[in-house]
Design a protein around this motif. Structure first.
Motif, PDB file in Angstrom:
ATOM      1  N   LEU A 108      13.492  17.163  21.354  1.00 40.17           N
ATOM      2  CA  LEU A 108      12.277  16.609  20.767  1.00 40.17           C
ATOM      3  C   LEU A 108      12.322  16.766  19.255  1.00 40.17           C
ATOM      4  O   LEU A 108      12.865  17.763  18.751  1.00 40.17           O
ATOM      5  N   PRO A 109      11.764  15.825  18.501  1.00 40.04           N
ATOM      6  CA  PRO A 109      11.715  15.990  17.041  1.00 40.04           C
ATOM      7  C   PRO A 109      11.081  17.313  16.627  1.00 40.04           C
ATOM      8  O   PRO A 109      11.526  17.943  15.662  1.00 40.04           O
ATOM      9  N   GLU A 110      10.042  17.755  17.367  1.00 38.41           N
ATOM     10  CA  GLU A 110       9.419  19.051  17.057  1.00 38.41           C
ATOM     11  C   GLU A 110      10.421  20.193  17.161  1.00 38.41           C
ATOM     12  O   GLU A 110      10.409  21.123  16.346  1.00 38.41           O
ATOM     13  N   ASN A 111      11.287  20.127  18.165  1.00 39.55           N
ATOM     14  CA  ASN A 111      12.270  21.187  18.354  1.00 39.55           C
ATOM     15  C   ASN A 111      13.367  21.130  17.295  1.00 39.55           C
ATOM     16  O   ASN A 111      13.856  22.166  16.842  1.00 39.55           O
ATOM     17  N   VAL A 112      13.760  19.935  16.919  1.00 36.01           N
ATOM     18  CA  VAL A 112      14.742  19.793  15.833  1.00 36.01           C
ATOM     19  C   VAL A 112      14.190  20.403  14.551  1.00 36.01           C
ATOM     20  O   VAL A 112      14.878  21.141  13.843  1.00 36.01           O
ATOM     21  N   LEU A 113      12.936  20.109  14.272  1.00 32.08           N
ATOM     22  CA  LEU A 113      12.311  20.634  13.058  1.00 32.08           C
ATOM     23  C   LEU A 113      12.179  22.150  13.124  1.00 32.08           C
ATOM     24  O   LEU A 113      12.397  22.845  12.126  1.00 32.08           O
TER      25      LEU A 113
END
Length: 268
Positions: A108-113
């Motif tokens: 997820l983009p949240e996890n990448v961030l």
């Protein structure tokens, strides 16, 4: 520089008593007369997750949230359009990769961030920032791994970071992921995650963070690290104060959603 006068004037905080003696906002206002710019920037690191939320909303063309971010909304809006050097490099690069479709596949983009944020913290020149980032990342990764295993999800896709702890979580199938010998707190987290009450789990994990922060500055009485430790513990207290009986169901649903989505950094 010592923070003797500032620290001497701070009210006491007691472990497990979820009533902050002052607000985080008041703490930072009082600190303005004492803090060096270099140290203020270190304190700001722990409020960047609010900027993450805002940046993701802007990238997804959603209405901005009402948040007290480190960087003004106008700056974040301009950075999303054309990133430059006003924000940290990890966030700038994330914006570019998001827009160009170059984020890590399967996350997820949240996890990448979150991954990039923790990497950024662990490159800090401050000892406590690095150590706290590593410890809190390990706790969160272990929490996510145990939850994924319980619900039959693929663990490797939900772990963030590239340290030895994260690698063991991805690779090992043993009960403790082969980590207990080197990380004694692993057994404590396993026991906590067996509790049925999600809110009680969260409270006990936060107490582990509290104990880490106290131990980290046990022999430092008037240093910036003690100021930082106090602020992070105050943030824990303020978060739990908001968890009144009236908000209990909302908190429960938020925890369920976070477990469902996997790893996401929570504002301390």
């Amino acid at each position: 520089m010592d923070y003797i006068a500032f620290i001497a004037g701070l009210p006491e905080m007691a472990r497990g008593e979820w009533k902050p003696p002052l607000s985080v906002f008041d703490f930072r206002e009082q600190l303005k007369d004492y803090v060096r710019e270099k140290d203020r920037q270190l304190l700001d690191l722990f409020f960047l997750p609010r900027d993450h939320v805002q940046v993701l909303r802007l990238l997804r063309k959603e209405k901005p949230d009402v948040l007290q971010t480190v960087f003004p909304l106008q700056v974040l809006e301009e950075e999303v359009i054309a990133p430059d050097d006003r924000i940290p490099a990890y966030l700038r690069h994330f914006i570019t990769d998001f827009k160009e479709g170059h984020l890590e596949e399967g996350l997820l983009p949240e996890n990448v961030l979150s991954w990039r944020y923790y990497d950024y913290l662990q490159q800090s020149g401050n000892r406590l920032v690095r150590e706290y980032a590593a410890y809190s990342l390990n706790l969160k990764n272990l929490e996510v791994a145990l939850n994924a295993r319980k619900h039959g999800r693929e663990i490797a896709r939900e772990i963030v970071g590239a340290n030895a702890f994260a690698d063991a979580l991805r690779a090992s199938g043993s009960r403790d992921f082969g980590l207990s010998a080197d990380y004694p707190y692993v057994e404590q987290v396993i026991a906590i995650m067996e509790l049925e009450d999600l809110v009680e789990r969260e409270r006990r994990l936060d107490l582990m963070l509290w104990d880490f922060l106290e131990e980290a500055v046990k022999f430092e009485y008037f240093s910036f690290e003690r100021v930082l430790s106090y602020m992070l513990r105050l943030m824990l207290l303020e978060r739990w104060e908001r968890m009144s009986p009236e908000t209990g169901r909302r908190v429960f649903m938020e925890l369920l959603e976070r477990f469902r989505q996997g790893f996401q950094f929570k504002d301390v």
